[in-house]
Design an enzyme around this catalytic site. Structure first.
Site, PDB file in Angstrom:
ATOM      1  N   ALA A   8      -8.535 -43.971 -44.995  1.00  0.00           N
ATOM      2  CA  ALA A   8      -8.117 -42.760 -44.898  1.00  0.00           C
ATOM      3  C   ALA A   8      -8.639 -41.900 -46.166  1.00  0.00           C
ATOM      4  CB  ALA A   8      -6.566 -42.757 -44.898  1.00  0.00           C
ATOM      5  N   GLY A  10     -11.335 -41.767 -47.473  1.00  0.00           N
ATOM      6  CA  GLY A  10     -13.037 -41.575 -47.410  1.00  0.00           C
ATOM      7  C   GLY A  10     -13.227 -40.193 -46.782  1.00  0.00           C
ATOM      8  N   GLY A  11     -14.439 -39.707 -46.593  1.00  0.00           N
ATOM      9  CA  GLY A  11     -14.858 -38.501 -46.002  1.00  0.00           C
ATOM     10  C   GLY A  11     -14.404 -38.213 -44.671  1.00  0.00           C
ATOM     11  N   ILE A  12     -14.793 -39.294 -43.860  1.00  0.00           N
ATOM     12  CA  ILE A  12     -14.450 -39.445 -42.286  1.00  0.00           C
ATOM     13  C   ILE A  12     -12.970 -39.540 -42.075  1.00  0.00           C
ATOM     14  CG2 ILE A  12     -14.164 -40.661 -40.204  1.00  0.00           C
ATOM     15  CD1 ILE A  12     -17.012 -41.610 -40.960  1.00  0.00           C
ATOM     16  N   GLY A  13     -12.132 -40.488 -43.022  1.00  0.00           N
ATOM     17  CA  GLY A  13     -10.795 -40.726 -43.114  1.00  0.00           C
ATOM     18  C   GLY A  13     -10.043 -39.296 -43.225  1.00  0.00           C
ATOM     19  N   ARG A  87     -28.307 -47.857 -40.141  1.00  0.00           N
ATOM     20  CA  ARG A  87     -27.020 -48.251 -40.091  1.00  0.00           C
ATOM     21  C   ARG A  87     -26.917 -49.692 -40.256  1.00  0.00           C
ATOM     22  NH1 ARG A  87     -26.962 -44.231 -35.860  1.00  0.00           N
ATOM     23  NH2 ARG A  87     -25.316 -42.732 -36.282  1.00  0.00           N
ATOM     24  N   ASN A  94     -19.992 -53.709 -45.004  1.00  0.00           N
ATOM     25  CA  ASN A  94     -19.065 -53.140 -44.124  1.00  0.00           C
ATOM     26  C   ASN A  94     -18.601 -54.558 -43.377  1.00  0.00           C
ATOM     27  OD1 ASN A  94     -18.977 -50.812 -45.264  1.00  0.00           O
ATOM     28  ND2 ASN A  94     -20.310 -49.659 -43.580  1.00  0.00           N
ATOM     29  N   THR A 118     -16.000 -47.952 -38.249  1.00  0.00           N
ATOM     30  CA  THR A 118     -17.163 -48.348 -39.458  1.00  0.00           C
ATOM     31  C   THR A 118     -18.444 -48.740 -38.907  1.00  0.00           C
ATOM     32  OG1 THR A 118     -14.972 -49.082 -40.445  1.00  0.00           O
ATOM     33  CG2 THR A 118     -17.142 -49.828 -41.248  1.00  0.00           C
ATOM     34  N   ASP A 150     -21.758 -39.236 -30.806  1.00  0.00           N
ATOM     35  CA  ASP A 150     -23.051 -39.244 -29.654  1.00  0.00           C
ATOM     36  C   ASP A 150     -22.912 -38.267 -28.701  1.00  0.00           C
ATOM     37  OD1 ASP A 150     -24.144 -40.969 -31.315  1.00  0.00           O
ATOM     38  OD2 ASP A 150     -23.379 -42.713 -30.283  1.00  0.00           O
ATOM     39  N   HIS A 177     -24.721 -47.523 -30.493  1.00  0.00           N
ATOM     40  CA  HIS A 177     -24.327 -46.450 -31.327  1.00  0.00           C
ATOM     41  C   HIS A 177     -25.175 -46.496 -32.590  1.00  0.00           C
ATOM     42  CE1 HIS A 177     -22.085 -43.282 -33.432  1.00  0.00           C
ATOM     43  NE2 HIS A 177     -21.537 -44.029 -34.289  1.00  0.00           N
TER      44      HIS A 177
END
Length: 312
Positions: A8, A10-13, A87, A94, A118, A150, A177
């Site tokens: 949470a 991080g940038g996405i979190g 990725r 990861n 992730t 996507d 993905h």
């Protein structure tokens, strides 16, 4: 309804947590976890937003306090892509992070629906499935790879090209993905037609949109804000379905009947137990059929990599 976000800080979190704090139904609980010591502070920061969503933050090695009683767990922890990486370069770091966190989910809230954000999602979902299976708690209707980014990219690019409102366009995206495994079904968008060239160009742009962001950020990160929005859309759809709303459909990467690969992204009817029904991918155009056949080897290799990581 309790939602936990792992990763949470991080940038996405952080983007995801902000959107959930403002959009979850009243009375929901939101729990933030990250290894970074800033996490309780992110929760305090968000707690000042006036919505009826209780929020708490936890940091350190142990995610258990964040996971207790969770109905939905969204996992965005991990390292981000840098220019020149794809990725799959993220796999080495990861994979271990996802394995560790899913082991904690299996112990603490084994009945929760899990959304894996992730990357590389094609592989990290297979890791999660094998970890849950080893723990004896795997339910294939409750594990999702979040591919919503996507879909929202496809909707945006099609709307731009065709002069439509983005909210009017919904493009189903199947497969996986990353790269060639991302297959937007442009032939199934109602009321819009494309030339062969448009289909080829759009498909390529959708497949490479992540790289477009990585390069534009010039080493400063990857797609965090649009991914936060996509993950929030998926998480909120799941919450609505779990609470009994009928007719909630989202595409996500799940274990199905294995017709194409063990895990495959397709439209899903969501319900009180996660996946209610895996919907048909419908009739494909010749271009799409060709692309589908061409991606399966890559997708199957990605999946095998995850299975082997847990079972080696």
């Amino acid at each position: 309804m309790k939602v936990a976000v792992l990763g949470a800080a991080g940038g996405i979190g952080q983007a995801l947590a902000l959107l959930l704090k403002t959009q979850l139904p009243s009375g929901s609980e939101l729990s933030l976890y990250d290894i970074a010591p800033v996490t309780p502070g992110v929760a305090v920061d968000l707690s000042h937003i006036p919505t009826a969503v209780k929020i708490k933050g936890f940091s350190g090695e142990d995610a258990t306090p964040a996971l207790e009683g969770a109905d939905v767990v969204l996992i965005s922890a991990g390292v981000a892509r840098k220019p020149g990486m794809d990725r799959s370069d993220l796999f080495n770091v990861n994979a271990g992070i996802v394995k560790n966190l899913v082991q904690q989910v299996a112990k603490t809230c084994p009945k929760a629906c899990i959304g894996i954000i992730t990357n590389p999602v094609n592989t990290t979902v297979a890791i999660a499935a094998e970890v849950l299976k080893k723990a004896g708690v795997y339910d294939k209707n409750k594990l999702f790879g979040v591919t919503t980014l996507d879909i929202i990219r496809s909707n945006t690019f099609v709307a731009e090209l065709k002069g439509k409102q983005p909210g009017e366009v919904e493009v189903p995206v199947i497969g996986g993905h990353s790269g060639v495994t991302i297959l937007p079904l442009l032939s199934q968008v109602p009321g819009v037609s494309f030339t062969e060239q448009e289909v080829a160009d759009l498909t390529k742009r959708i497949q490479n949109a992540g790289t477009e962001v990585v390069e534009a950020k010039a080493g400063g990160g990857s797609a965090t804000l649009s991914m936060g929005q996509a993950a929030a859309r998926f998480g909120l759809s799941l919450v609505r379905a779990l609470q009994g709303e009928q007719g909630v459909v989202e595409c996500a990467y799940v274990e199905g009947d294995g017709q194409y690969a063990r895990f495959f992204s397709q439209p899903l009817l969501l319900g009180k137990n996660g996946v209610e029904e895996r919907k048909s991918i419908g009739t494909l155009s010749a271009f799409e059929q060709n692309a589908l056949e061409g991606m399966l080897d890559t997708l199957k290799k990605d999946i095998a990599l995850g299975e082997e990581f847990v079972n080696k």
